[in-house]
Write a protein that holds these residues in place. Structure first.
Motif, mmCIF file in Angstrom:
data_model
loop_
_atom_site.group_PDB
_atom_site.id
_atom_site.type_symbol
_atom_site.label_atom_id
_atom_site.label_comp_id
_atom_site.label_asym_id
_atom_site.label_seq_id
_atom_site.Cartn_x
_atom_site.Cartn_y
_atom_site.Cartn_z
ATOM 1 N N LEU A 215 0.851 -1.192 0.000
ATOM 2 C CA LEU A 215 0.000 0.000 0.000
ATOM 3 C C LEU A 215 0.881 1.236 0.000
ATOM 4 O O LEU A 215 1.722 1.416 0.884
ATOM 5 C CB LEU A 215 -0.914 0.010 1.230
ATOM 6 C CG LEU A 215 -1.778 1.261 1.445
ATOM 7 C CD1 LEU A 215 -2.723 1.485 0.265
ATOM 8 C CD2 LEU A 215 -2.575 1.139 2.745
ATOM 9 N N ALA A 216 0.700 2.093 -1.007
ATOM 10 C CA ALA A 216 1.421 3.359 -1.097
ATOM 11 C C ALA A 216 0.398 4.493 -1.162
ATOM 12 O O ALA A 216 -0.611 4.376 -1.863
ATOM 13 C CB ALA A 216 2.322 3.392 -2.325
ATOM 14 N N ILE A 217 0.653 5.554 -0.424
ATOM 15 C CA ILE A 217 -0.274 6.684 -0.351
ATOM 16 C C ILE A 217 0.456 7.972 -0.709
ATOM 17 O O ILE A 217 1.498 8.284 -0.116
ATOM 18 C CB ILE A 217 -0.884 6.818 1.062
ATOM 19 C CG1 ILE A 217 -1.662 5.548 1.439
ATOM 20 C CG2 ILE A 217 -1.791 8.046 1.143
ATOM 21 C CD1 ILE A 217 -2.169 5.540 2.874
ATOM 22 N N VAL A 218 -0.083 8.691 -1.698
ATOM 23 C CA VAL A 218 0.424 10.015 -2.039
ATOM 24 C C VAL A 218 -0.714 11.000 -1.784
ATOM 25 O O VAL A 218 -1.738 10.973 -2.470
ATOM 26 C CB VAL A 218 0.878 10.104 -3.514
ATOM 27 C CG1 VAL A 218 1.486 11.479 -3.792
ATOM 28 C CG2 VAL A 218 1.873 8.996 -3.846
ATOM 29 N N ASN A 219 -0.544 11.850 -0.777
ATOM 30 C CA ASN A 219 -1.587 12.804 -0.401
ATOM 31 C C ASN A 219 -0.929 13.965 0.327
ATOM 32 O O ASN A 219 0.002 13.766 1.103
ATOM 33 C CB ASN A 219 -2.629 12.132 0.513
ATOM 34 C CG ASN A 219 -3.900 12.944 0.637
ATOM 35 O OD1 ASN A 219 -4.544 13.248 -0.365
ATOM 36 N ND2 ASN A 219 -4.277 13.285 1.854
ATOM 37 N N ARG A 220 -1.412 15.156 0.071
ATOM 38 C CA ARG A 220 -0.770 16.307 0.692
ATOM 39 C C ARG A 220 -0.886 16.302 2.204
ATOM 40 O O ARG A 220 0.006 16.764 2.911
ATOM 41 C CB ARG A 220 -1.350 17.602 0.113
ATOM 42 C CG ARG A 220 -0.779 17.958 -1.254
ATOM 43 C CD ARG A 220 -1.372 19.250 -1.786
ATOM 44 N NE ARG A 220 -2.762 19.107 -2.154
ATOM 45 C CZ ARG A 220 -3.181 18.655 -3.331
ATOM 46 N NH1 ARG A 220 -2.298 18.294 -4.249
ATOM 47 N NH2 ARG A 220 -4.464 18.557 -3.609
#
Length: 248
Positions: free
Chosen positions: A214-219
């Motif tokens: 699981l990879a998350i890109v979020n500000r």
């Protein structure tokens, strides 16, 4: 180093599912829902039951739609959308599961059958009785020209934008497809979702629990950062352009 690691994770995966939220589209100028200045800070949502029961609420809903008050449509895809489309075209991404209703994944080149819309689509309307699709440009002419609240040209039923409103049941078909894709992936890549709106936000967790990375890109931080294999608090367009260059 984090971008390089994400690139390696994508390269090493055999089946990636991309899960997107409002954050990928804010870079196209589309407002999100819940932050200060977002859609729901400016206007109250119209619940599905009220839309069905009240002609006044239907009039209000269609006035919002044709005035562009919510700002969900009419924008262009950004670098993040195009990077995802390149990964789909390269065979890396099997599907894009999205909470967005703006049609920007399709506009960026992702085939319709690769996009799973959990909350519907604001770029057209459907009949609540027979399901017939209606184009907004046609409905707008009658609404603005003659003040007619849209109704189905086939059965006369209520017509509503093809979004899932508060109080409306989640679409069974897309939810089932999303679950199948999540359980088959070995990497779930979350782009721009706060991961607070359930049941949709449960899909990344489902992937993780099923053994996928699981990879998350979020500000901003999310509640699922603690279980993710990689978290980047960064701009989606910049990150995805780096990990999915034009040569992909």
């Amino acid at each position: 180093m984090s971008r390089e690691r994400l690139a390696r994770m994508i390269e090493d995966a055999s089946r990636v599912v991309v899960f997107t939220g409002a954050g990928i589209s804010t870079e196209s100028g589309i407002p999100d829902f819940r932050s200060p200045g977002g859609v729901w800070s400016k206007m109250k949502p119209i619940y599905f039951q009220d839309f069905v029961a009240s002609e006044e609420k239907r009039l209000e809903a269609w006035t919002r739609t044709f005035s562009g008050a919510a700002g969900w449509t009419g924008r262009e895809p950004n670098a993040g959308h195009y990077a995802v489309a390149r990964l789909v075209a390269a065979g890396k991404v099997s599907s894009v599961i999205t909470q967005n209703v703006d049609n920007l994944h399709q506009n960026s080149g992702v085939p319709d059958d690769k996009v799973i819309e959990l909350h519907g689509n604001a770029s057209y309307a459907t009949c609540l009785e027979c399901g017939l699709r209606h184009e907004l440009d046609v409905l707008k002419q009658s609404f603005l020209g003659r003040g007619e609240i849209p109704s189905c040209r086939a059965c006369g039923g209520l017509v509503k934008t093809a979004t899932i409103s508060f109080g409306q049941s989640m679409p069974e078909g897309p939810m089932a497809r999303a679950e199948d894709e999540i359980l088959a992936c070995d990497l779930c890549l979350v782009l721009g979702s706060s991961l607070v709106v359930y049941p949709a936000a449960g899909f990344p967790l489902m992937a993780k629990r099923n053994g996928a990375a699981l990879a998350i890109v979020n500000r901003e931080p999310t509640e699922q950062d603690v279980v993710a294999d990689l978290v980047l608090h960064d701009e989606i367009g910049e990150v995805m352009s780096a990990v999915a260059p034009a040569s992909v």
